[in-house]
Design an enzyme around this catalytic site. Structure first.
Site, short mmCIF file in Angstrom:
data_model
loop_
_atom_site.label_atom_id
_atom_site.label_comp_id
_atom_site.label_asym_id
_atom_site.label_seq_id
_atom_site.Cartn_x
_atom_site.Cartn_y
_atom_site.Cartn_z
N HIS A 1 20.17 -15.65 50.79
CA HIS A 1 20.39 -16.58 51.91
C HIS A 1 21.90 -16.52 52.19
CE1 HIS A 1 20.02 -19.97 54.53
NE2 HIS A 1 20.20 -20.93 53.66
N GLN B 1 12.65 -17.61 43.52
CA GLN B 1 12.92 -16.22 43.94
C GLN B 1 13.27 -15.34 42.74
OE1 GLN B 1 12.61 -14.57 46.81
NE2 GLN B 1 11.85 -16.38 47.84
P1 NDP Z 1 15.36 -22.37 42.43
O1 NDP Z 1 15.92 -23.74 42.48
O2 NDP Z 1 13.88 -22.18 42.39
O3 NDP Z 1 15.93 -21.61 41.14
C1 NDP Z 1 17.28 -21.64 40.81
C2 NDP Z 1 17.46 -21.05 39.44
O4 NDP Z 1 18.84 -21.15 39.11
C3 NDP Z 1 16.70 -21.81 38.34
O5 NDP Z 1 16.11 -20.86 37.48
C4 NDP Z 1 17.78 -22.60 37.64
O6 NDP Z 1 17.54 -22.72 36.25
C5 NDP Z 1 18.98 -21.71 37.82
N1 NDP Z 1 20.21 -22.50 37.72
C6 NDP Z 1 20.46 -23.70 38.27
N2 NDP Z 1 21.71 -24.12 37.97
C7 NDP Z 1 22.20 -23.16 37.18
C8 NDP Z 1 23.45 -23.03 36.54
N3 NDP Z 1 24.39 -23.98 36.64
N4 NDP Z 1 23.67 -21.91 35.80
C9 NDP Z 1 22.73 -20.96 35.71
N5 NDP Z 1 21.51 -21.03 36.30
C10 NDP Z 1 21.28 -22.13 37.03
O7 NDP Z 1 16.01 -21.55 43.63
P2 NDP Z 1 15.28 -20.64 44.71
O8 NDP Z 1 14.66 -19.47 44.03
O9 NDP Z 1 14.47 -21.48 45.63
O10 NDP Z 1 16.52 -20.15 45.59
C11 NDP Z 1 17.36 -19.10 45.17
C12 NDP Z 1 17.96 -18.46 46.40
O11 NDP Z 1 16.92 -17.85 47.17
C13 NDP Z 1 18.66 -19.42 47.35
O12 NDP Z 1 19.75 -18.76 47.92
C14 NDP Z 1 17.61 -19.70 48.41
O13 NDP Z 1 18.13 -20.10 49.65
C15 NDP Z 1 16.99 -18.32 48.50
N6 NDP Z 1 15.65 -18.30 49.07
C16 NDP Z 1 14.69 -19.13 48.57
C17 NDP Z 1 13.42 -19.09 49.07
C18 NDP Z 1 12.34 -19.93 48.48
O14 NDP Z 1 11.25 -19.92 49.03
N7 NDP Z 1 12.52 -20.68 47.41
C19 NDP Z 1 13.06 -18.19 50.20
C20 NDP Z 1 14.12 -17.27 50.56
C21 NDP Z 1 15.37 -17.37 50.03
P3 NDP Z 1 17.31 -24.13 35.52
O15 NDP Z 1 15.83 -24.16 35.24
O16 NDP Z 1 18.12 -24.02 34.30
O17 NDP Z 1 17.75 -25.22 36.47
MG MG Z 2 15.94 -21.72 53.41
#
Ligand code: NDP
Ligand code: MG
Length: 328
Positions: free
Chosen positions: A106, A27
Site C-alpha cells: 500500500h 497479507q
Molecule cells: P495485519 O494487521 O493483518 O498484520 C500486520 C502484521 O505485522 C502482524 O503479523 C503483526 O504481528 C505485525 N506487527 C505489528 N506490529 C509489529 C511490530 N511492532 N513489529 C513487528 N511486527 C509487527 O496487516 P495487513 O496484512 O492487513 O496489512 C499489511 C499491509 O498490506 C498494509 O500495508 C496494508 O495496507 C496492505 N494491504 C492489506 C490488505 C488486507 O486486505 N488486509 C489488502 C491489500 C494491502 P503481531 O501479531 O505481533 O501484532
Molecule cells: Mg486499504
C-alpha cells in the site's frame, strides 16, 4: 489501464533474491506461503507473539524484523500502515544497504512522506486487490489476485524486474499485474474504503435499519432486509456487473431500486464525498490517523466499541441466532 506481462528473465532475476516478509498478518502470511510455493527463498521477520509463533508453525525461519532485514534482499513491509514508519525508523532503516528493495503493499507511507528511503535502495509497490486469505485461497486454486505495481525509486536499474517477479510469485500473473502509481493506488484505496466499502455502505445500512426499527418493524427483519441481503446483490455485481444484477433480482426490485435509489444521492451527499476525497488527497486523513495511533488509539477503540453496541449490531446478533436455530 496498462498491464504488465512477466518474462522468464524477470522470474529468474527475482529467484536469485531472498525475500523477508516483515509482518506475518493477513497479507504477510498469504504472500509468504504463495512465495514459498512458487519456489522463492522466504524468511519472516516479526516481533515475538502470536504471528511469530504462527510463522514458525507454518515452517518458516522466523526472526526479529532487524535480523530479517540484515539477511534478505527484498524487504516486504506487510506491517500495519499506522505502525510502519516507527518500525521502519527503529528496525529497518539502520540496516539498509545497496541492493535492498523496499516493497510495499500500500502506498500510504511513501505517498504521505512518513518514510523517506535512502537513495541507494529500490522502492516498489505490489498492492494485491484482495484480502490476505483471498490471496492465498485463489493461489491454492491455481488462480490469483490482481495487483497494482509501481516503481517509486529505481537505484539498481532492475526495480521493475524485482516487482514483477514478486507479483508473479504471489499469484498475480495468473490474474492481472496492473501498472499504477503510489498516488493513484493510495488515494483510490483510501477513498473507496471511506466512501463505500467500510464507510458509506455500513452507514447507509445502519440508517435504513434504524428507520425500520423506529417505524415499528421487528429489528431482526430490518437487519435481514437491509444488511444481510446486501451480500446476495454484491455477489451478483461482483460476478456479472450491475446490468446482470438488475436482471437477476425481481423486476419489482429493479424498478423500485432504479427509481428510488438515486433520490438518496443528494448534492449534499456528493459534496461530502468530494470532501472525503479532498482530505485523502491533501494528506489530512493520513496525518489524523497517524496522530490517533501515536496518541494510543483510544478514540479509535471507543468508536469501534460504539459500533459493536449499536441497535443494528444487536439486531444482527438476534437475526443470526434465528438462522442458527433454524439450522439445528
Ligand atoms: P495485519 O494487521 O493483518 O498484520 C500486520 C502484521 O505485522 C502482524 O503479523 C503483526 O504481528 C505485525 N506487527 C505489528 N506490529 C509489529 C511490530 N511492532 N513489529 C513487528 N511486527 C509487527 O496487516 P495487513 O496484512 O492487513 O496489512 C499489511 C499491509 O498490506 C498494509 O500495508 C496494508 O495496507 C496492505 N494491504 C492489506 C490488505 C488486507 O486486505 N488486509 C489488502 C491489500 C494491502 P503481531 O501479531 O505481533 O501484532
Ligand atoms: Mg486499504
Amino acid at each position: 489501464m496498462n498491464t504488465y506481462s512477466v518474462s522468464t528473465e524477470d522470474e529468474m532475476h527475482f529467484r536469485s533474491k531472498r525475500v523477508a516478509i516483515l509482518g506475518y498478518g493477513s497479507q504477510g502470511r498469504a504472500q509468504a506461503l504463495n512465495l514459498r510455493d512458487s519456489g522463492a527463498d522466504v524468511i519472516v521477520g516479526n516481533r515475538a507473539g502470536n504471528s511469530f509463533e504462527k510463522a514458525k508453525a507454518d515452517g518458516f525461519s522466523v526472526m526479529s524484523v532487524s535480523d530479517a532485514v540484515k539477511s534478505a534482499d527484498v524487504l516486504a513491509l506487510l506491517l500495519p500502515d499506522e505502525s510502519t514508519a516507527d518500525i521502519y525508523a527503529e528496525d529497518i532503516a539502520p540496516y539498509l544497504r545497496e541492493g535492498h528493495t523496499l516493497l510495499f503493499a500500500h502506498g500510504f507511507n511513501i505517498l504521505y512522506n512518513f518514510i523517506t528511503p535512502p537513495e541507494f535502495v529500490d522502492v516498489v509497490l505490489v498492492a494485491p486487490k484482495g484480502v490476505g486469505p483471498m490471496v492465498r485461497r485463489l493461489y491454492e486454486e491455481g488462480n490469483g489476485v490482481a495487483s497494482l505495481v509501481s516503481i517509486h525509486q529505481d537505484a539498481s536499474g532492475s526495480a521493475l524486474k524485482t516487482a514483477l517477479g514478486f507479483a508473479s510469485a504471489i499469484g498475480s500473473s495468473r490474474s492481472a499485474i496492473i501498472e499504477s502509481t503510489f498516488k493513484d493506488e493510495t488515494e483510490t484505496d483510501l477513498f473507496g474504503e471511506q466512501a463505500i466499502i467500510c464507510g458509506g455502505i455500513p452507514a447507509l445500512i445502519e440508517a435504513a435499519v434504524d428507520i425500520l426499527i423506529e417505524a415499528g418493524y421487528p429489528p431482526e427483519l430490518a437487519y435481514s432486509e437491509c444488511a444481510h441481503e446486501v451480500k446476495l446483490v454484491i455477489d451478483l455485481i461482483y460476478a456479472k456487473g450491475f446490468g446482470e444484477m438488475y436482471n437477476s433480482v425481481s423486476k419489482t426490485a429493479s424498478y423500485g431500486g432504479i427509481t428510488r435509489g438515486n433520490r438518496l444521492i443528494s448534492d449534499a451527499l456528493k459534496s461530502e464525498m468530494k470532501e472525503i476525497l479532498r482530505e485523502v488527497q491533501s494528506g489530512e486523513f493520513a496525518a489524523e490517523w497517524i496522530a490517533e495511533k501515536r496518541a494510543g488509539s483510544g478514540h479509535f477503540h471507543a468508536l469501534v466499541q460504539n459500533a459493536r453496541e449499536s441497535e443494528m449490531e444487536k439486531a444482527g446478533i438476534a437475526f443470526r441466532k434465528i438462522l442458527e436455530t433454524k439450522c439445528e
